[in-house]
Design a protein around this motif. Sequence first.
Motif, short mmCIF file in Angstrom:
data_model
loop_
_atom_site.label_atom_id
_atom_site.label_comp_id
_atom_site.label_asym_id
_atom_site.label_seq_id
_atom_site.Cartn_x
_atom_site.Cartn_y
_atom_site.Cartn_z
N GLN A 1 16.53 -0.40 8.07
CA GLN A 1 15.58 -1.51 8.07
C GLN A 1 16.14 -2.65 7.24
OE1 GLN A 1 12.36 0.87 6.36
NE2 GLN A 1 12.71 -0.02 4.35
N TYR A 2 15.84 -3.86 7.66
CA TYR A 2 16.27 -5.05 6.94
C TYR A 2 15.11 -5.60 6.12
CZ TYR A 2 20.10 -4.98 10.39
OH TYR A 2 21.18 -4.61 11.17
N ALA A 3 15.41 -6.04 4.91
CA ALA A 3 14.36 -6.59 4.03
C ALA A 3 13.72 -7.83 4.63
CB ALA A 3 14.94 -6.91 2.66
N SER A 4 14.44 -8.53 5.52
CA SER A 4 13.91 -9.74 6.14
C SER A 4 13.21 -9.46 7.47
CB SER A 4 15.06 -10.74 6.38
OG SER A 4 16.11 -10.14 7.13
N ASP A 5 12.92 -8.20 7.76
CA ASP A 5 12.28 -7.83 9.03
C ASP A 5 10.76 -7.84 8.86
OD1 ASP A 5 11.37 -6.82 11.40
OD2 ASP A 5 12.66 -5.06 11.42
N PRO A 6 10.06 -8.84 9.42
CA PRO A 6 8.60 -8.90 9.27
C PRO A 6 7.88 -7.84 10.08
CG PRO A 6 9.35 -10.66 10.70
CD PRO A 6 10.60 -9.99 10.18
N ILE A 7 8.51 -7.28 11.12
CA ILE A 7 7.90 -6.18 11.87
C ILE A 7 7.69 -4.99 10.95
CG2 ILE A 7 8.15 -4.61 13.83
CD1 ILE A 7 7.80 -7.45 14.74
N VAL A 8 8.62 -4.80 10.01
CA VAL A 8 8.54 -3.70 9.05
C VAL A 8 7.64 -4.07 7.87
CG1 VAL A 8 9.85 -2.17 7.51
CG2 VAL A 8 10.85 -2.91 9.69
N PHE A 9 7.81 -5.28 7.35
CA PHE A 9 7.20 -5.60 6.06
C PHE A 9 6.01 -6.56 6.14
CE2 PHE A 9 11.56 -4.26 4.96
CZ PHE A 9 11.20 -3.17 4.18
N TYR A 10 5.47 -6.75 7.33
CA TYR A 10 4.19 -7.46 7.42
C TYR A 10 3.12 -6.65 6.70
CZ TYR A 10 -0.12 -9.32 9.44
OH TYR A 10 -1.37 -9.84 9.61
N GLU A 11 2.23 -7.32 6.03
CA GLU A 11 1.18 -6.64 5.27
C GLU A 11 -0.18 -7.23 5.62
OE1 GLU A 11 -1.11 -4.58 3.69
OE2 GLU A 11 0.83 -3.95 2.85
N PRO A 12 -1.04 -6.49 6.35
CA PRO A 12 -2.35 -7.03 6.71
C PRO A 12 -3.16 -7.50 5.51
CG PRO A 12 -1.90 -5.02 7.94
CD PRO A 12 -0.80 -5.14 6.92
N ALA A 13 -3.01 -6.82 4.38
CA ALA A 13 -3.77 -7.19 3.18
C ALA A 13 -3.25 -8.46 2.53
CB ALA A 13 -3.76 -6.04 2.17
N SER A 14 -2.17 -9.05 3.07
CA SER A 14 -1.66 -10.30 2.49
C SER A 14 -2.63 -11.46 2.70
CB SER A 14 -0.29 -10.65 3.09
OG SER A 14 -0.36 -10.80 4.50
N LEU A 15 -3.74 -11.21 3.38
CA LEU A 15 -4.80 -12.20 3.46
C LEU A 15 -5.31 -12.55 2.07
CD1 LEU A 15 -6.68 -13.75 5.51
CD2 LEU A 15 -8.31 -11.88 5.15
N PHE A 16 -5.30 -11.55 1.18
CA PHE A 16 -5.88 -11.78 -0.15
C PHE A 16 -5.03 -11.26 -1.31
CE2 PHE A 16 -7.58 -7.94 1.79
CZ PHE A 16 -7.33 -6.97 0.82
N ARG A 17 -3.92 -10.52 -1.02
CA ARG A 17 -3.06 -10.05 -2.10
C ARG A 17 -1.61 -10.04 -1.64
NH1 ARG A 17 -4.78 -3.71 -1.81
NH2 ARG A 17 -3.35 -3.11 -0.13
N ALA A 18 -0.72 -10.16 -2.60
CA ALA A 18 0.71 -10.21 -2.29
C ALA A 18 1.20 -8.83 -1.87
CB ALA A 18 1.50 -10.69 -3.50
N PRO A 19 2.05 -8.75 -0.84
CA PRO A 19 2.68 -7.47 -0.50
C PRO A 19 3.47 -6.93 -1.68
CG PRO A 19 3.07 -9.10 1.23
CD PRO A 19 2.48 -9.83 0.07
N VAL A 20 3.65 -5.62 -1.73
CA VAL A 20 4.36 -5.00 -2.85
C VAL A 20 5.74 -5.60 -3.03
CG1 VAL A 20 5.32 -2.83 -3.70
CG2 VAL A 20 3.08 -2.84 -2.58
N TRP A 21 6.45 -5.81 -1.91
CA TRP A 21 7.83 -6.28 -2.00
C TRP A 21 7.94 -7.71 -2.53
CZ3 TRP A 21 8.43 -10.44 1.28
CH2 TRP A 21 7.55 -10.51 2.37
N MET A 22 6.85 -8.48 -2.47
CA MET A 22 6.88 -9.83 -3.03
C MET A 22 6.75 -9.83 -4.55
SD MET A 22 4.92 -12.36 -0.33
CE MET A 22 5.44 -13.81 -1.27
N ASN A 23 6.36 -8.68 -5.11
CA ASN A 23 6.25 -8.56 -6.56
C ASN A 23 7.52 -8.00 -7.19
OD1 ASN A 23 3.54 -9.50 -6.70
ND2 ASN A 23 2.82 -7.50 -6.01
#
Length: 550
Positions: A448-470
């Motif tokens: 998996q690539y870190a830049s792959d949004p199919i893998v790292f899209y986060e539905p909860a990013s509506l209100f909180r940062a995905p884990v990988w953004m921290n």
Amino acid sequence: MKLFDKTGLKLLPLLLGLVFLAASLTPSLIPRGWLVQGVLGGLVMALGYMIGRFVVSVWRLMELPELKGRAAAIFYAVIGVPVLAVLIICISNALAWQNGIRERMGVELMQSSHTVQMMLVAFVVFVILVLVGLLLRIAFDRVRHWLYRYMPKRTANVAGFILTVLVVFIVTRDGVLDNVISAMDKSYTLGQALFDTAPPTPTDARVTGSAASLIDWGAMGQPGRDYVTTGPDAGAIARFTGRDALQPVRVYAGLAQADTADERAEIALEELKRQGGFEREVLIVALPTGTGWLDPGAMDTVEYMHGGDTATIAVQYSYLQSPLALVLETRSGLDQARSLINKVHSHWRSLPKETRPRLYIHGLSLGSWSSMYGTDLFTLLDNPINGALWVGPPFPSSMWNNIVAERNPGSPYVLPEIGDGRLVRFANHEQSPGGPDGWGDIRIVYLQYASDPIVFYEPASLFRAPVWMNEPPAKDVSPDMRFMPVVTKFQLAVDMALANSAPPGYGHAYYGPDYIRPWVAVTAPDNWSETDTQRLIEHCDQGFQIGCRN
């Protein structure tokens, strides 16, 4: 100050919309052109405006005081000037931000952000969406006023809102959405060149879909026909390895082969038996992407490293692109994967252990999710598979999520370490999963690539940062990426739509040479050295015999 007496709180939604527009200009995972950026900006600006209108409505329903006159003017100046300053800063940095991503991915830099065109598109989209919202408001007002004749106002307001939502849902679902899905399905079906438009049947009895085959050539579709008729033959493999080689077995059943997943799986299994697939050293159950495509970079490489002593079985479950199939035809892929894997595993386990092939599971994108779902490790405990290579697993994949949740403390979310690495390992464009040593009985690798949004899209990013953004950003992720509620979610959603537009080795464009080390780790080919790996990487890079497209 009469202007501010009349507008009251109405400027606040617009200012919030401008904040959202500014935030949309910040970089995300996939680089965007000015047109896409304009549409995204207009969309999130409308969302910000809508949220602001909602807040203002609640404020007024609570009958809280509103600023007027000079106080309102001062308030809007204090709020508005910083908002406009942020918007100007974001516009001035937009080109550098997008080029920062492009530079990391090694693609041509943009010379201009086309600011005027981009902003024009954004405001046109914003106006259209606001007008749609206004029309919905008018419809709601008419419905509730009509209901006032028959019920109390409070009840009529609630009933009118529910009726309006139902009408909009039915019209969009049974009208617009159904027609769009039907048109897409028809276009993709035509692209498959089924039956009457199919090319001539192969004459080689060893090829799936030939006159001797149990599978209908016309029902296979273009992706299936390409798969069974391309790739390295025994001669090409022998020239590469310098040793005798076998012709790889490739079995593929199209979606049009039969009406049910079980029927398609059964026919594919019988064809695999006919071609002697269970007599090979390596047997791979491969689930294709949504359209039925299997990445040549994945399949050709494993055939080279095992001297063609391989067999692959695959069944198509959709005609739609993976992101569309993920949303619209979720069950079809899951059901097909479970049926195919169960049938193949059931026959495989009935064979003598000392003579049966090693069994592996493989999937890319939606095929990865489907094949993970179909691989019930608890059911396979008494006769476990030998391993799996799963590539670009979509974010809803429960097995992937559960494994990542068990990562060792301190290991990054985008490239986790799991225990001592005897069962599961992760790899990316730069990081190898390690060699074939140090494994347990089952070997699982995720590519998996870190830049792959199919893998790292986060539905909860509506209100909180995905884990990988921290966490500190990976090399292929912009360090300028910032979390913004609502906006980040829609940035990542647009990234998913653009995921395959990234250059090979980034986004969702998986690169042929990147499959090689994971396959070596998972399948442990005999008489294979690091020199062989380097030679195969160079061979794949040069692009002859091996299809490294995605």
